[in-house]
Design a protein around this motif. Structure first.
Motif, mmCIF file in Angstrom:
data_model
loop_
_atom_site.group_PDB
_atom_site.id
_atom_site.type_symbol
_atom_site.label_atom_id
_atom_site.label_comp_id
_atom_site.label_asym_id
_atom_site.label_seq_id
_atom_site.Cartn_x
_atom_site.Cartn_y
_atom_site.Cartn_z
ATOM 1 N N GLN A 277 4.564 17.812 -19.550
ATOM 2 C CA GLN A 277 5.582 17.820 -20.581
ATOM 3 C C GLN A 277 6.512 16.796 -20.327
ATOM 4 N N GLY B 201 11.251 22.444 -19.164
ATOM 5 C CA GLY B 201 11.700 21.297 -19.948
ATOM 6 C C GLY B 201 12.753 21.451 -20.870
ATOM 7 N N GLU C 18 3.618 19.671 -25.299
ATOM 8 C CA GLU C 18 4.584 19.038 -26.279
ATOM 9 C C GLU C 18 4.213 17.588 -26.476
HETATM 10 MG MG LIG Z 1 7.426 23.830 -20.977
#
Ligand SMILES: [Mg+2]
Ligand SMILES: Nc1ncnc2c1ncn2[C@@H]1O[C@H](COP(=O)(O)OP(=O)(O)OP(=O)(O)O)[C@@H](O)[C@H]1O
Ligand SMILES: Nc1ncnc2c1ncn2[C@@H]1O[C@H](COP(=O)(O)OP(=O)(O)OP(=O)(O)O)[C@@H](O)[C@H]1O
Ligand SMILES: CC(C)C[C@H](N)C(=O)O
Ligand SMILES: [Mg+2]
Lengths: 287, 254, 411, 235, 323
Positions: free
Chosen positions: B88, D138, B178
């Motif tokens: 990510q 994240g 992502e």
């Molecule tokens: Mg993540």
């Protein structure tokens, strides 16, 4: 057979010396992020400056010791401005090599000024009085006490003050620290100042405990590095605990192994320790 | 048994200190499908990826790939089996050129053995890998940058390189974390197309993505995670109506 | 930046005396140029404290009253070219080869740590070394041509040490403590060996790590044995620290220290303190008749007392000067050809360069009797001489007795 | 003019990345920069805040020339920048990251208050006050970066892709927060790949491509432009 | 003539050190491993071949119960292999350590080797070191050839340079191969090659073994040239010097590593020619060492990426311009 308590006391003393050195080094190492080989020479400089004053003035050893250690701080800053500052963006291994060069210069500067023989502070050598069956010298008590005080101060500085947070932040990411308005150059100066003073203290204590030699700091470096690593780089508590662990284990080990192999014990502790906990054995590694 | 799914995750558990990041997650990924993994920030999606691919050790639970238990294997062994992931937060190989970053993805390469490397006896394979890298770099609009150091790429370019590198590996199962974040919308369409394409060729996808429209659009199955647990799982149309997930993920509104 | 200049300078010098090497008659050409003699000494590293002593003594031999340059040698003077051995074999070899290339005709040499590594290079290059500090018994059966020393082999001094401890002090159990390097180990081991030969027992050995910051545990370990006397050889640095820890531990009551030659100097007592040293024993080459003279000259030139190995360095340089005179040419062959002759009887006893030169010019044979030692060489280029046993008393070394060279040479 | 960047040229080493881009903002405006990957958007922002040297052109802020102002002084001029990557200190805790965000703030009470505002906005972070930021997910890291950026009350807030990596609910939160800040008088300059959304919220938009500013207009205008849609907005 | 002899000797030293630097460049330049055990591998090589090719010895100081008196070739080959094995063994224990932690463990390992050779005198003669190490083909070059004394050294120089050249070709080829690419990936970020299915521990072991092996070869060449070896030849400062050579040459470049070595050995030698008729000449030995230190710093100041390092690679990923 001398009592084991005697060896434990020796261990505490040599552990304190290692711990003191490790404390200053872990600060510099952790925040400026490179292995400073010249650190040993900072220690030696502190000791020799104190020696120079000790022999040229009538001042007592404790007074000149203070001067010696406070001289080392500004000297470390000066070395930074003269040398390391010009390598700020370079990788840490380049800085390591630069510090090897600096170590050469400083070690031999000491030889130029003070000669290449060994020296002693002007303090008498006397048989140590015995307390509880253990021989204890006043100097040794001072060494143990001072290393603990230095640890306390450094720990508070790093963990409890904004400056400390900023120091660690700058070591993480200099750009971002600047974006936050931190004057990173000034911070670096503080780090050298504090690290240098601790180096000076360690050097003076080392000289007081034994003798002064131009190579004294360099020779002391390996156990000091071992302590830093054992404690987890940048972790002051870890470094001190690591220093004591190495000092104690080495001194006590001579009960069972030949003294020649004393240094091996500390290194073996390091190797085994890291195999078990790869990021430093004591304390929480900060990176 | 043909009914054995490509990837079966059962009761995965991972705690950090006191924090339960993944809390008994179970789900399956069928061969050839595109599966979306969604959930709020901190739901445990990336951690699940790390557990599946072996970058974290699971506290408990099982990961079966093609029916075989792999939960105790190190990441490289799992990747060898054919499951490859992206990160990510991109991990470009800063001091290697873009082209070399890509070539690294090539699999079954004898040239990586010392003897062959010295003898230069795997140059055919190297050439094949080079061709494939060229093709992919062009699709990802990175071809011009092939001789640039990867550390010099922009944020979005790094994402694209990260994707390109795993595509080089031609794995059976691709785990994308992502892939679209920070990628310019004009390129996302191309990437979606690419995924469709590969999916048609039998490659299986497990994708974490916050662009829900896109996920609902391309997935055969969507798994919704929340606080380390799988809340719902099923075809997009079903998941879309799951109130619990909606509440957790969208803050109640659609 | 100035390196290239110095290169070419040295180069021409080297070439000039190269011709002279082979003893060909281009003395006229080289006449105006000073005779180059090397001084390859430990200036840094573990024995870095010795180099300066050697340097000062060599200058004294050159510039002092009646010295080589004050008197002139072959109508010329000697120029010293220094190289640092760094107390390590490889730098020593580099230093040696550098001196070779610079055209020195002989050199005052380094310590035990590096001497064994220089034996082959010296022979190969036909370039002699006269070491004022190498004690190691490793060289007992080597030398005589290109390898010389003006300090007696450790086995001689060690015999004096063991004899004194066994016969005069009556000890029967000895332990060895030595700095873990070639030179110190050699002395203590030799002492232990002779002690056993005399009938005593060596109970243990402790090697001291030269880099250690304390020797407390070694001192303790020795306390735990039943050793009555410990032969401690370690050079001034390590010995100083060991003695500090020894006194602090109160170990004086447990065992006697008998020390190596190198610390038996007034300086060392001064550095450590008179009461610290009180009662310690050791041995040193009984200073030659020229010692007082040398000491005076040394003080005159440097305003400083001579340090360890200074007297033998003075002898080395003076002998080299005399060898040139005796040979009649400052060539590489001078030392191999002459040193044995001018050091040994028969001949007129001389104890300065001036005296020796005069005698030689009168066509007499000479027997140089030095400041550190009578400098009578055996076949292997090792000097034999008497040793005195000393004891520290009230801040100075007091002579207890002297063993003659014959007593110590016996095998 | 509030912020004025004129014909900026900058880059890395020999590579010129921003090549003549210009921008001007009035006080209180909210401006979004869009453009393809590698267009030089982040580089442009880094140049404005002084992380990169201005090779040509000049920057002025509130009537003052800040072309050569270094990054650590920019904040004193009232500029606050949240970078796209490397925007947190991974080895500091969440709280320490926030403290670093408020480095030039002296008032402890104000600090406490801002911290609680950040936690209110991102409750996730509150439980993780003592967690090392590098260990966060994240999205959580992105929240920390934004949180730290919001600790001061700058005159101009510069954000590089603030919504990247955030879950939909938080993307909403983020834009709401940004609008709110803007409403209170802080000017906003941001780069966004979530271009439709960002343009919709902004007063004005600028298209940056190949290091030059190509087009500009109100958010709505750009959104309606076919050319923009085709080249930069995708379908 | 005597200049030529000196030059030949310096060339041999530089050549042997260059082998060390080549090994180190495989570790650091290619694989990013902070190896501080190089002096240890060097020692293993030197002592292995010495013990294998000399007879056991007795005597008060030289006492050594082990010695095999085997042919020199056998000694050199075993030395190389054994050093590689030691490298792999050290790597096996510590390969998962990162950066400075690995540095410290490897430094410790080298120190342990040094302590062992200093103290286990039954095997190594301890501090006394081992003398009379045979020289390869020395019979073919009679030492009493007068003016030809340099003959043997010249032969040895050619031998060493040949091995440097061979090693250079060997490692350069590895570095440029797909094998090298994986090493480079490990250097940059090990997680990435792992995620792509590269068995990185294996690659690291290979890298460590190869680099250590060449250091062992260097040690063997050293022992057979210098007649005698002692433990003080294997101090940590040797490792530091090799590091300095690699960094000055430019990490990642094998030619650079060799050039860096020439620089390091050269500066040490050249400064031996400092004229002694300068002020402070009594301090000359120290001034010389200070100049060496200053030269290290200056060359890095003026060539930040080293003599032949890749400036662009070093700067990659740094957000600043790094002026
Ligand atoms: Mg993540
Ligand atoms: N190494 C770690 N140490 C401590 N906590 C961790 C670690 N890695 C993850 N966490 C915590 O575990 C939880 C799950 O994180 P994870 O990265 O899996 O979330 P995510 O679903 O991928 O979120 P996002 O959409 O924001 O990427 C988070 O609360 C995070 O703080
Ligand atoms: N540190 C650097 N060194 C050299 N070149 C760089 C560096 N950082 C970025 N670049 C180059 O500059 C160009 C513009 O990068 P920048 O990060 O400004 O793009 P961007 O518009 O922000 O893209 P994105 O939307 O992908 O974040 C890219 O081609 C990139 O390769
Ligand atoms: C200091 C002394 C022990 C030195 C010893 N004589 C040697 O030659 O090395
Ligand atoms: Mg960007």
């Amino acid at each position: 057979m001398a009592a084991i308590t005697q060896f434990i006391w020796f261990g505490l003393v040599s552990g304190s010396l290692i711990a003191l050195g490790a404390l200053g080094l872990t600060l510099i190492f952790g925040i400026l992020d490179f292995i400073n080989i010249a650190y040993g020479e900072y220690m030696a400089l502190g000791a020799f400056i104190a020696y120079g004053l000790n022999t040229s003035t009538e001042l007592p050893i404790y007074a000149v010791a203070v001067v010696g250690l406070f001289a080392t701080g500004p000297l470390a800053v000066a070395m930074d401005k003269l040398v390391f500052q010009h390598f700020r963006d370079r990788s840490s291994i380049v800085l390591l090599v630069v510090s090897i060069g600096l170590a050469f210069i400083l070690r031999n500067l000491i030889r130029v000024i003070w000669g290449s023989g060994s020296k002693r502070f002007d303090v008498p050598i006397e048989a140590a009085p015995t307390y509880f069956g253990v021989q204890i010298l006043a100097d040794q008590v001072a060494i143990v006490a001072l290393s603990l005080v230095a640890l306390g101060v450094t720990f508070l500085l790093l963990r409890r003050t904004d400056i400390g947070v900023a120091m660690r932040a700058a070591s993480d990411d200099t750009d971002l620290a600047q974006l936050r308005g931190v004057d990173t150059e000034r911070l670096v100066t503080y780090v050298w100042l504090v690290g240098g003073i601790i180096a000076g203290l360690a050097g003076v204590m080392l000289g007081l405990d034994g003798q002064l030699r131009p190579t004294m700091g360099f020779l002391a470096l390996i156990p000091i590095f071992a302590a830093v690593i054992l404690g987890g780089i940048g972790d002051p508590v870890g470094a001190v605990v690591g220093g004591y662990a190495i000092g104690l284990l080495q001194e006590v080990s001579v009960i069972v192994i030949p003294t020649e192999y004393k240094p091996l014990v500390g290194l073996a502790l390091l190797v085994v320790g890291l195999l078990v906990r790869p990021d430093g054995v004591f304390g929480e590694a900060t990176r | 048994m043909s009914t054995e799914p490509l990837l079966a995750v059962e009761d995965l558990q991972k705690t950090f200190g006191g924090l339960v990041a993944v809390d008994g997650a179970s789900f399956q990924v069928e061969k050839g499908s595109v599966v979306g993994l969604i959930g709020p920030n901190g739901a445990g999606k990336s951690t699940t990826f790390n557990l599946i691919t072996g970058f974290y050790d699971a506290d408990d639970g099982s990961v079966r790939f093609r029916g075989e238990e792999v939960v105790d294997e190190p990441p490289e062994e799992r990747a060898q089996r054919g499951m490859v992931r992206t990160f990510q937060i991109t991990r470009e190989l800063t001091g290697m050129k873009v082209g070399q970053n890509m070539r690294l993805g090539g699999q079954s390469h004898d040239g990586e053995k010392v003897v062959h490397a010295l003898a230069g006896s795997a140059s055919d394979r190297e050439a094949e890998i080079g061709e494939r890298a060229e093709e992919l770099l062009k699709e990802l609009e990175l071809w011009e940058l092939r001789d640039e150091y990867a550390g010099n790429l922009s944020g979005g370019q790094r994402k694209l390189l990260e994707l390109g590198r795993v595509l080089m590996a031609e794995p059976d199962l691709l785990l994308l974390d992502e892939p679209m974040a920070g990628v310019n919308p004009s390129l996302t369409d191309d990437i979606i197309e690419k995924i469709h394409d590969l999916s048609d060729r039998g490659i299986t996808f497990l994708i974490v993505e916050h662009d829900v429209d896109m996920i609902m659009n391309i997935s055969d199955k969507v798994i919704g995670m929340h606080q380390g647990r799988v809340l719902t799982s099923g075809p997009p149309s079903v998941v879309q109506d799951d109130d619990e997930l909606l509440e957790a993920y969208f803050g109640g509104e659609v | 930046t100035g390196d290239s200049d110095s290169d070419t300078d040295a180069g021409s010098g080297g070439d000039g005396s190269d011709g002279g090497d082979e003893g060909s008659g281009d003395g006229g050409d080289g006449g105006s140029q000073a005779i180059k003699v090397g001084n390859l000494s430990p200036f840094s590293g573990g024995l870095g404290w010795i180099g300066p002593n050697s340097r000062r003594a060599v200058t004294t031999a050159l510039e002092g009253e009646g010295g080589v340059n004050t008197e002139g040698v072959l109508d010329n003077t000697v120029e010293i070219v220094e190289q640092d051995s760094e107390t390590k074999p490889q730098p020593a070899i580099s230093g040696f080869k550098t001196l070779d290339s610079q055209g020195v005709v002989t050199m005052v040499g380094p310590s035990s740590t590096v001497m064994p590594s220089l034996v082959d290079p010296a022979q190969n290059a036909g370039l002699s070394i006269v070491s004022p500090m190498t004690g190691t018994i490793q060289l007992n059966d080597t030398g005589g041509e290109y390898i010389w020393r003006t300090v007696p082999s450790d086995s001689i001094g060690a015999r004096a040490q063991a004899k004194f401890a066994y016969e005069e002090l009556g000890y029967r159990k000895m332990a060895l403590a030595y700095k873990n390097d070639k030179g110190s180990q050699s002395f203590s081991k030799a002492s232990g060996e002779h002690f056993k030969f005399l009938g005593g027992e060596v109970v243990t050995e402790v090697a001291l790590d030269p880099g250690a910051s304390s020797y407390r545990s070694a001192v303790q370990k020795l306390q735990d044995t039943d050793a009555e006397v410990v032969s401690m050889t370690a050079g001034t640095e390590v010995a100083g620290l060991f003695i500090k820890n020894y006194v602090e531990a109160g170990a004086k009551e447990d065992y006697q220290l008998t020390l190596g030659n190198d610390v038996l100097t007034p300086d060392f007592i001064e550095e450590m303190g008179a009461d610290v040293m009180e009662g310690m024993v050791g041995q040193a080459p009984a200073p030659g008749p020229a010692y007082d003279q040398f000491r005076e000259k040394h003080n005159a030139v440097h305003d400083k007392e001579p340090g360890p190995f200074a007297a033998s360095a003075y002898d080395a340089m003076t002998l080299i000067g005399l060898a040139f005179v005796a040979e009649g040419e400052a060539t590489r062959e001078a030392v191999p050809n002459q040193l044995g002759t001018i050091g040994n009887a028969p001949g007129k006893k001389v104890s300065s360069f001036a005296e020796g030169k005069k005698a030689l010019e009168n066509g007499e044979e000479i027997n140089y009797v030095g400041a550190g030692n009578p400098q009578n060489f055996d076949e292997e280029g090792d000097p034999l001489g008497p040793f005195s046993a000393l004891r520290a008393k009230d801040g100075s070394w007091e002579k207890v007795l002297t063993y003659s060279a014959e007593e110590l040479a016996q095998d | 003019m509030f912020l004025e960047a004129e014909d900026l040229v900058s880059g890395y080493g020999d590579a010129i990345i921003v090549n003549g881009a210009s921008l001007s903002m009035t006080e209180g405006e909210m401006v979004t920069i869009i453009g393809p990957n590698g267009a030089g958007k982040s580089t442009f922002l880094k140049t404005i805040v002084g992380l990169l040297r201005v090779r040509d052109g000049h920057v002025s802020f509130k009537g003052e020339d800040i072309t050569d102002v270094a990054a650590d002084d920019a904040i004193d001029h009232g500029l606050c920048f949240v970078p796209q990557v490397d925007n947190i200190f991974p080895n500091l805790t969440v709280m320490e990251n926030l403290r670093m965000g408020a480095w030039s703030l002296d008032d402890e009470a104000v600090f406490e208050e801002r911290v609680s505002q950040v936690y209110e906005r991102f409750p996730e972070l509150e439980d993780r006050t003592e967690t090392l930021a590098g260990n966060l997910s994240g999205g959580q890291q992105q929240m920390v970066a934004m949180g730290a950026g919001l600790m001061l009350d700058p005159d101009l807030l510069i954000l590089d892709e603030p919504s990247a990596g955030l879950a939909p609910d938080l993307v909403d939160e983020m834009f709401e927060k940004i609008t709110e800040i803007n409403d209170k008088g802080t000017s906003i300059l941001m780069v966004e790949q979530n271009a439709r959304r960002a343009l919709a919220e902004s007063d004005r938009g600028i298209v940056l491509d190949m290091g030059e500013s190509r087009m500009q207009g109100t958010g709505a205008e750009l959104l309606e432009s076919e050319e923009v849609a085709e080249l930069y907005l995708g379908t | 003539m005597s200049y030529a002899t000196l030059l030949v000797t310096v060339g041999i030293i530089a050549g042997i050190y260059a082998l060390l630097a080549i090994g180190m460049n495989m570790h650091w330049g290619d694989t990013g491993l902070l190896n501080f055990a190089h002096a240890g591998f060097f020692a293993v090589g030197a002592y292995t071949t010495t013990i294998l090719t000399t007879p056991a010895a007795d005597g008060l100081l030289a006492e050594r119960t082990i010695g095999f008196d085997l042919p020199i070739v056998a000694g050199i080959v075993v030395a190389t292999v054994l050093a590689a094995v030691v490298g792999v063994v050290i790597a096996l224990t510590s390969i998962r350590l990162e950066g400075d932690y690995l540095a410290m463990v490897t430094l410790s390992a080298a120190e342990i080797v040094r302590l062992l050779i200093t103290n286990e005198s039954w095997l190594t003669s301890g501090a006394q070191g081992i003398k009379n190490i045979p020289r390869p083909a020395s019979g073919a070059f009679p030492l009493d050839l007068g003016a030809f004394v340099a003959g043997y050294d010249l032969f040895y120089l050619v031998l060493v340079l040949g091995l440097v050249g061979g090693s250079y070709a060997f490692f350069e080829r590895l570095s440029a191969s797909p094998f090298g690419r994986v090493l480079h990936a490990i250097r940059e970020d090990e997680a990435v090659p792992r995620a792509l299915g590269k068995r990185t521990p294996l690659f690291k072991l290979k890298s460590f073994g190869l680099g250590a092996g060449i250091a062992g070869l260097a040690g063997a060449l050293w022992a057979h040239f210098f007649f005698a070896i002692t433990p003080t030849m294997f101090l940590p400062s040797l490792t530091f010097s090799v590091w300095a050579a690699v960094i000055i040459g430019g990490a990642g470049s094998y030619v650079g590593a060799i050039l860096g070595t020439v620089f390091i050995v050269g500066i040490r030698q050249v400064t031996r020619f400092l004229p002694s008729d300068i002020p402070l000449s009594a301090e000359l030995p120290f001034i010389r060492l200070m100049l060496i230190g200053a030269a290290l710093i200056l060359v890095l100041y003026y060539r930040p990426q080293g003599l032949l390092g890749d400036e662009e690679r070093m700067a990659a990923g740094q957000s600043l311009e790094g002026e």
